[in-house]
Design a protein around this motif. Structure first.
Motif, PDB file in Angstrom:
ATOM      1  N   ARG A 192       0.831  -1.209   0.000  1.00  0.00           N
ATOM      2  CA  ARG A 192       0.000   0.000   0.000  1.00  0.00           C
ATOM      3  C   ARG A 192       0.866   1.260   0.000  1.00  0.00           C
ATOM      4  N   THR A 230      -4.102   7.913  -3.626  1.00  0.00           N
ATOM      5  CA  THR A 230      -4.799   6.718  -3.164  1.00  0.00           C
ATOM      6  C   THR A 230      -5.618   7.035  -1.925  1.00  0.00           C
ATOM      7  N   SER A 231      -6.599   6.202  -1.718  1.00  0.00           N
ATOM      8  CA  SER A 231      -7.256   6.225  -0.422  1.00  0.00           C
ATOM      9  C   SER A 231      -6.608   5.098   0.356  1.00  0.00           C
ATOM     10  N   THR A 232      -6.125   5.409   1.513  1.00  0.00           N
ATOM     11  CA  THR A 232      -5.429   4.394   2.290  1.00  0.00           C
ATOM     12  C   THR A 232      -6.248   4.027   3.508  1.00  0.00           C
ATOM     13  N   ILE A 288       2.372   1.977  -3.491  1.00  0.00           N
ATOM     14  CA  ILE A 288       1.348   2.516  -4.387  1.00  0.00           C
ATOM     15  C   ILE A 288       1.050   3.972  -4.027  1.00  0.00           C
ATOM     16  N   ALA A 289       0.968   4.270  -2.737  1.00  0.00           N
ATOM     17  CA  ALA A 289       0.640   5.628  -2.277  1.00  0.00           C
ATOM     18  C   ALA A 289       1.746   6.631  -2.596  1.00  0.00           C
ATOM     19  N   VAL A 322      -7.446  -1.020  -1.737  1.00  0.00           N
ATOM     20  CA  VAL A 322      -6.834   0.283  -2.003  1.00  0.00           C
ATOM     21  C   VAL A 322      -7.488   0.861  -3.243  1.00  0.00           C
ATOM     22  N   TYR A 323      -7.872   2.123  -3.182  1.00  0.00           N
ATOM     23  CA  TYR A 323      -8.409   2.831  -4.340  1.00  0.00           C
ATOM     24  C   TYR A 323      -7.322   3.763  -4.846  1.00  0.00           C
ATOM     25  N   ALA A 324      -7.009   3.680  -6.138  1.00  0.00           N
ATOM     26  CA  ALA A 324      -5.951   4.513  -6.710  1.00  0.00           C
ATOM     27  C   ALA A 324      -6.477   5.267  -7.915  1.00  0.00           C
ATOM     28  N   TRP A 378       0.766   7.249  -6.788  1.00  0.00           N
ATOM     29  CA  TRP A 378      -0.521   7.792  -7.234  1.00  0.00           C
ATOM     30  C   TRP A 378      -1.358   8.211  -6.042  1.00  0.00           C
TER      31      TRP A 378
END
Length: 81
Positions: free
Chosen positions: A31, A40-42, A34-35, A59-61, A38
């Protein structure tokens, strides 16, 4: 995990990433990488499914919102030519 909602992938560049790993540390390491790239919502909470090994994290990216790399000149970002 809850079903993926249409709004989470309503436009090109939006991702829903379901991560499964043996432990929290592994999921959070993924996570965090990725954060760094981009928007992201973590989430700081994993889920466990009874009778199934490991932990899960969603995870939303947004690939449209690339974050600048620390080693690039100002204004440059990942995903941009």
């Amino acid at each position: 995990m809850d079903p993926i909602q249409e709004t989470h992938v309503s436009e090109p560049g939006l991702l829903v990433i379901d991560v499964a790993a043996r432990d929290d540390e592994t999921v959070f390491a993924f996570r965090d990488v990725i954060a760094q790239m981009w928007a992201t919502s973590t989430d700081d909470r994993t889920t466990r499914d009874p009778g199934r090994p490991g932990v899960r994290l969603r995870v939303y990216a947004d690939l449209r919102q690339a974050l600048p790399r620390p080693d690039t000149a100002e204004g440059e970002s990942l995903g941009t030519p």
